[in-house]
Design an enzyme around this catalytic site. Structure first.
Site, PDB file in Angstrom:
ATOM      1  CG  HIS A  78      32.411 -52.119 -38.725  1.00 32.41           C
ATOM      2  ND1 HIS A  78      32.577 -53.398 -39.202  1.00 32.41           N
ATOM      3  CD2 HIS A  78      31.092 -52.004 -38.374  1.00 32.41           C
ATOM      4  CE1 HIS A  78      31.409 -54.036 -39.142  1.00 32.41           C
ATOM      5  NE2 HIS A  78      30.498 -53.223 -38.648  1.00 32.41           N
ATOM      6  CG  ASP A  83      28.369 -51.253 -42.149  1.00 31.29           C
ATOM      7  OD1 ASP A  83      28.497 -50.779 -43.295  1.00 31.29           O
ATOM      8  OD2 ASP A  83      27.658 -52.242 -41.898  1.00 31.29           O
TER       9      ASP A  83
END
Ligand SMILES: [Zn+2]
Length: 319
Positions: free
Chosen positions: A264, A120
């Protein structure tokens, strides 16, 4: 004074004529297929066409008009084939089964040990490329949830993600946690999609709400537009500032067949994630996991359902 052979003029005229026919045929095809909306990226198309033209239509080598019609037909056919391939490779639409739904994992009836790594908040300077390198070295494909404003900041990284064959998805433009109305939600998701398409040629109807917030209007809008809202079942929990070892353990200890792993590549210093990723991949592989993208996982589930519904009914129980 040098003279020019009249046949030179004839040849030049023929080449011009054939080029004009090709251009007209391409324009007609583009119009009929509505290609301007379907094509990923004008630059990509231009590049593939110019390669094609160089390979297939060497202008100086063309015979006279007698062969031109066949060539044009071949050209048009090849253009359509290329278009279909480009479209298939860069469109991430979930099957009907998932449209308008929220999922956290996608276990298969076979209990097959597949797992999806997702990243992400990118694209991001440095860390996206580091993660791409690790995925490439380990022959793993992942799914990247892009933020619109980061696409604007790091367009080249986004292009590399798509060019490397990873799936991409939408994580809004501004990463808002607060409530938004449907107009803002449409802009957050729509603007991100538009820029993703412009930069990479990819379209995606896979959405993840920032911070996993389900009730601020973004998920409601995404559902209304038939996005699949893809949450996660394993969390690297980077926000807690883990060591490499803890991060690996956060992921591996919660891994499950059909699971979705949240990590992430963007939004901050992701050097711990970068250091942990090769270990995560190795340990999951040792446990027998295979890595899939979210679209691959969705397709596997759909096939699962189809094979279930078409399977021979169970034998009636004997009295
Ligand atoms: Zn996020």
């Amino acid at each position: 004074m040098a003279t020019i052979d009249p046949s030179w003029y004839k040849e030049q005229f023929t080449i011009g004529l054939v080029a004009a026919i090709c251009t007209a045929a391409s324009a007609t095809l583009v119009q009929s297929l509505n290609i301007d909306q379907m094509l990923p990226d004008p630059n990509t198309l231009a590049a593939s066409l110019s390669v094609f033209q160089l390979k297939q239509v060497p202008q100086r080598a063309l015979p006279l008009a007698m062969a031109s019609e066949q060539r044009v037909e071949g050209f048009v056919q090849e253009l359509a084939t290329q278009q279909t391939k480009i479209e298939a490779n860069f469109t991430f639409n979930p099957p009907k089964l998932f449209q308008g739904k929220t999922i956290e994992e996608v276990p298969l009836k076979s209990q097959e040990k597949v797992i999806a790594l997702t990243f992400d908040d990118g694209p991001w300077k440095d860390h996206t490329d580091s993660i791409l390198k690790i995925l490439q070295d380990n022959d793993v494909k992942g799914t990247f949830f892009f933020i619109g404003q980061h696409l604007q900041q790091f367009p080249e990284q986004a292009k590399r993600v798509v060019a490397a064959g990873h799936a991409v998805a939408n994580h809004t433009w501004n990463h808002h946690y607060h409530n938004v109305d449907s107009t803002i939600a449409a802009k957050e998701i729509g603007d991100t999609n538009n820029l993703m398409y412009k930069l990479t040629g990819a379209k995606s109807k896979i959405f993840r709400p920032p911070g996993g917030v389900m009730d601020n209007g973004l998920v409601a809008y995404a559902h209304s537009q038939n996005y699949v809202v893809a949450m996660w079942s394993s969390d690297a929990r980077e926000a807690s500032g883990p060591t490499v070892e803890t991060l690996v353990n956060n992921v591996v200890s919660s891994a499950s067949p059909g699971g979705i792993v949240l990590m992430h590549d963007g939004g901050g210093d992701r050097s711990t994630t970068v250091a942990a990723l090769p270990i995560v991949i190795t340990q999951l592989r040792q446990q027998g996991y295979k890595f899939v993208t979210l679209p691959q996982l969705f397709t596997m589930k759909q096939q699962d359902e189809e094979s279930f519904t078409t399977a021979t009914p169970a034998r009636p129980s004997t009295p």
